[in-house]
Design a protein around this motif. Structure first.
Motif, PDB file in Angstrom:
ATOM      1  N   LEU A 145       1.111  -1.218  -0.019  1.00  0.00           N
ATOM      2  CA  LEU A 145      -0.121  -0.017   0.059  1.00  0.00           C
ATOM      3  C   LEU A 145       0.770   1.149  -0.194  1.00  0.00           C
ATOM      4  O   LEU A 145       1.596   1.706   0.850  1.00  0.00           O
ATOM      5  CB  LEU A 145      -0.872   0.004   1.292  1.00  0.00           C
ATOM      6  CG  LEU A 145      -2.218  -0.464   1.152  1.00  0.00           C
ATOM      7  CD1 LEU A 145      -2.861  -0.639   2.518  1.00  0.00           C
ATOM      8  CD2 LEU A 145      -3.039   0.088   0.215  1.00  0.00           C
ATOM      9  N   CYS A 148       1.207   3.945   2.827  1.00  0.00           N
ATOM     10  CA  CYS A 148       1.429   3.341   4.230  1.00  0.00           C
ATOM     11  C   CYS A 148       2.472   2.258   4.406  1.00  0.00           C
ATOM     12  O   CYS A 148       2.163   1.042   4.479  1.00  0.00           O
ATOM     13  CB  CYS A 148       0.103   2.904   5.078  1.00  0.00           C
ATOM     14  SG  CYS A 148      -1.075   2.090   4.173  1.00  0.00           S
ATOM     15  N   TYR A 151       2.842   0.306   7.721  1.00  0.00           N
ATOM     16  CA  TYR A 151       1.766  -0.640   7.865  1.00  0.00           C
ATOM     17  C   TYR A 151       1.969  -1.906   6.946  1.00  0.00           C
ATOM     18  O   TYR A 151       1.615  -2.925   7.375  1.00  0.00           O
ATOM     19  CB  TYR A 151       0.354   0.276   7.686  1.00  0.00           C
ATOM     20  CG  TYR A 151      -0.645  -0.626   7.721  1.00  0.00           C
ATOM     21  CD1 TYR A 151      -1.437  -1.161   6.782  1.00  0.00           C
ATOM     22  CD2 TYR A 151      -1.471  -0.726   9.218  1.00  0.00           C
ATOM     23  CE1 TYR A 151      -2.541  -2.040   6.855  1.00  0.00           C
ATOM     24  CE2 TYR A 151      -2.551  -1.473   9.071  1.00  0.00           C
ATOM     25  CZ  TYR A 151      -3.155  -2.178   7.969  1.00  0.00           C
ATOM     26  OH  TYR A 151      -4.455  -2.876   8.366  1.00  0.00           O
ATOM     27  N   LYS A 214     -11.021  -0.495  -6.305  1.00  0.00           N
ATOM     28  CA  LYS A 214     -10.442  -1.676  -7.156  1.00  0.00           C
ATOM     29  C   LYS A 214     -11.039  -2.663  -6.157  1.00  0.00           C
ATOM     30  O   LYS A 214     -11.533  -3.786  -6.626  1.00  0.00           O
ATOM     31  CB  LYS A 214      -9.120  -1.586  -7.498  1.00  0.00           C
ATOM     32  CG  LYS A 214      -8.649  -3.143  -7.843  1.00  0.00           C
ATOM     33  CD  LYS A 214      -7.034  -3.089  -8.121  1.00  0.00           C
ATOM     34  CE  LYS A 214      -6.750  -4.346  -8.682  1.00  0.00           C
ATOM     35  NZ  LYS A 214      -5.276  -4.290  -9.116  1.00  0.00           N
TER      36      LYS A 214
HETATM   37  C1  LIG Z   1      -4.634   2.597   3.777  1.00  0.00           C
HETATM   38  C2  LIG Z   1      -5.806   2.173   4.484  1.00  0.00           C
HETATM   39  C3  LIG Z   1      -5.287   0.769   5.295  1.00  0.00           C
HETATM   40  C4  LIG Z   1      -6.485   0.257   5.830  1.00  0.00           C
HETATM   41  C5  LIG Z   1      -6.135  -1.271   6.534  1.00  0.00           C
HETATM   42  C6  LIG Z   1      -5.972  -2.287   5.553  1.00  0.00           C
HETATM   43  O1  LIG Z   1      -5.144  -3.061   6.000  1.00  0.00           O
HETATM   44  C7  LIG Z   1      -6.642  -2.168   3.813  1.00  0.00           C
HETATM   45  C8  LIG Z   1      -5.973  -3.155   3.239  1.00  0.00           C
HETATM   46  C9  LIG Z   1      -6.719  -3.145   1.983  1.00  0.00           C
HETATM   47  C10 LIG Z   1      -5.987  -3.322   0.595  1.00  0.00           C
HETATM   48  C11 LIG Z   1      -4.829  -3.544   0.080  1.00  0.00           C
HETATM   49  C12 LIG Z   1      -4.461  -3.598  -1.101  1.00  0.00           C
HETATM   50  C13 LIG Z   1      -3.021  -3.798  -1.507  1.00  0.00           C
HETATM   51  C14 LIG Z   1      -2.810  -3.774  -2.677  1.00  0.00           C
HETATM   52  C15 LIG Z   1      -1.429  -3.785  -3.229  1.00  0.00           C
HETATM   53  O2  LIG Z   1      -1.285  -5.282  -3.161  1.00  0.00           O
HETATM   54  C16 LIG Z   1      -1.301  -3.481  -4.726  1.00  0.00           C
HETATM   55  O3  LIG Z   1      -1.370  -4.774  -5.400  1.00  0.00           O
HETATM   56  C17 LIG Z   1      -2.331  -2.468  -5.141  1.00  0.00           C
HETATM   57  C18 LIG Z   1      -2.253  -2.248  -6.658  1.00  0.00           C
HETATM   58  C19 LIG Z   1      -3.410  -1.591  -7.114  1.00  0.00           C
HETATM   59  C20 LIG Z   1      -3.589  -1.476  -8.321  1.00  0.00           C
HETATM   60  O4  LIG Z   1      -3.634  -2.284  -9.055  1.00  0.00           O
HETATM   61  O5  LIG Z   1      -3.218  -0.128  -9.006  1.00  0.00           O
END
Ligand SMILES: CCCCCC(=O)CC\C=C/C=C/C=C/[C@@H](O)[C@@H](O)CCCC(=O)O
Ligand SMILES: NC(=O)C1=CN([C@@H]2O[C@H](COP(=O)(O)OP(=O)(O)OC[C@H]3O[C@@H](n4cnc5c(N)ncnc54)[C@H](O)[C@@H]3O)[C@@H](O)[C@H]2O)C=CC1
Length: 258
Positions: A145, A148, A151, A214
């Motif tokens: 992410l 973060c 995190y 997404k």
């Molecule tokens: C930012 C808020 C965090 C909230 C707590 C969470 O744990 C939420 C996690 C939810 C989703 C995470 C998604 C991660 C995606 C990545 O693996 C990457 O693949 C994203 C690519 C997105 C894209 O295709 O543009």
């Protein structure tokens, strides 16, 4: 694992995902020790739970997962009160990159601390009955992410710790299954707070909103149902279960890493 009469510990139990997990475990006949730092929400929830499930099936314990002393006291009180520990849900976590060291201490080190203390009660090598541990990771534990990074690191660490502990348990004979839960976004206070932070400053807000679009936003019941699958399916050990709206998938890790 059938849940009736089993004894569960849930960290971060009084709000959000942890509250939903607690209620689902109770609905399925378990006794639950609720470990949390939010006393006010905890006492309010306990009033509701005691009316619905009776006086004897819940225990609220003030426990900060940053404190080994508080963890040891809480798990000992649980074992003394209910007669052991069969299920551990390491769920407590925060998302705040501005207090990243505290976030590491809670999200990753908290899972490690509670797991190690729980082994002293659960492991068959320590006179326990065995059982199951489910660690609440995140989809951010499998992919980055961008807004973060710390995190993300904590959740990647939770998954690595989970898989290593699962292998260690099998090799050692602990009799404990260890799995990770990887939800996408979930409608909780944590998620709402993140959105308010993004509104204020993050130049990466657009990218995050694109990911929300997404991956979608889960409700807490969908996450609790997925956790229940990891608790009750005795074939699951060392797994990472992805949860997105209307879909659940077990991640397949590269075979070279098995
Ligand atoms: C930012 C808020 C965090 C909230 C707590 C969470 O744990 C939420 C996690 C939810 C989703 C995470 C998604 C991660 C995606 C990545 O693996 C990457 O693949 C994203 C690519 C997105 C894209 O295709 O543009
Ligand atoms: N909400 C989301 O979008 C997602 C959340 N997660 C993870 O799910 C878990 C639960 O998050 P939510 O229910 O969304 O959060 P929440 O903020 O709604 O609830 C978290 C609970 O943990 C407690 N807590 C916080 N710090 C603690 C500590 N040091 N010791 C003990 N308890 C503590 C809080 O008091 C609260 O009751 C976290 O590990 C989070 O990273 C994973 C994926 C998505």
């Amino acid at each position: 694992m059938a849940l009736n009469g089993k004894i569960a510990v849930v960290t971060g139990a009084v709000m959000g995902i942890g509250k939903a997990v607690t209620e689902l475990l109770l609905q399925n006949g378990a006794k639950v020790a609720l470990l949390d730092v939010n006393r006010i929400a905890g006492e309010s929830l306990m009033e509701t739970l005691k009316k619905q499930y009776g006086q004897e099936r819940t225990l609220l314990l003030n426990c900060n997962v940053e404190s080994d002393e508080q963890i040891k006291a809480a798990l000992q009180k649980t074992a003394d009160t209910f007669g052991g520990i069969d299920i551990l849900c390491n769920n407590a976590g925060i998302m705040n990159e501005s207090t990243w060291e505290r976030m590491v201490s809670i999200n990753l080190m908290g899972v490690i601390r509670v797991t190690y203390v729980a082994l002293e009660h659960m492991s068959k090598l320590a006179g326990g009955r065995g059982g199951v541990i489910v660690n609440t990771a995140s989809l951010a534990g499998l992919g980055p992410l961008l807004n973060c990074p710390v995190y993300t690191a904590t959740k990647h660490g939770v998954i690595g710790f989970t898989r290593a502990m699962a292998d260690a348990s099998t090799a050692s004979g602990y009799g404990i299954r260890v799995n990770a839960l990887c939800p996408s976004f979930v409608q909780t206070d944590l998620f709402t707070n993140v959105l308010s932070i993004l509104r204020q400053s993050s130049h990466l807000a657009a990218a995050t909103h694109q990911m929300i679009e997404k991956f979608g936003v889960l409700n807490v019941s969908e996450v609790a149902d997925a956790l229940l699958e990891l608790v009750t399916d005795d074939t699951k050990n060392g797994e990472a279960l992805i949860v997105v709206p209307n879909e659940r998938n077990y991640i397949t890790f590269p075979s070279i890493l098995k």
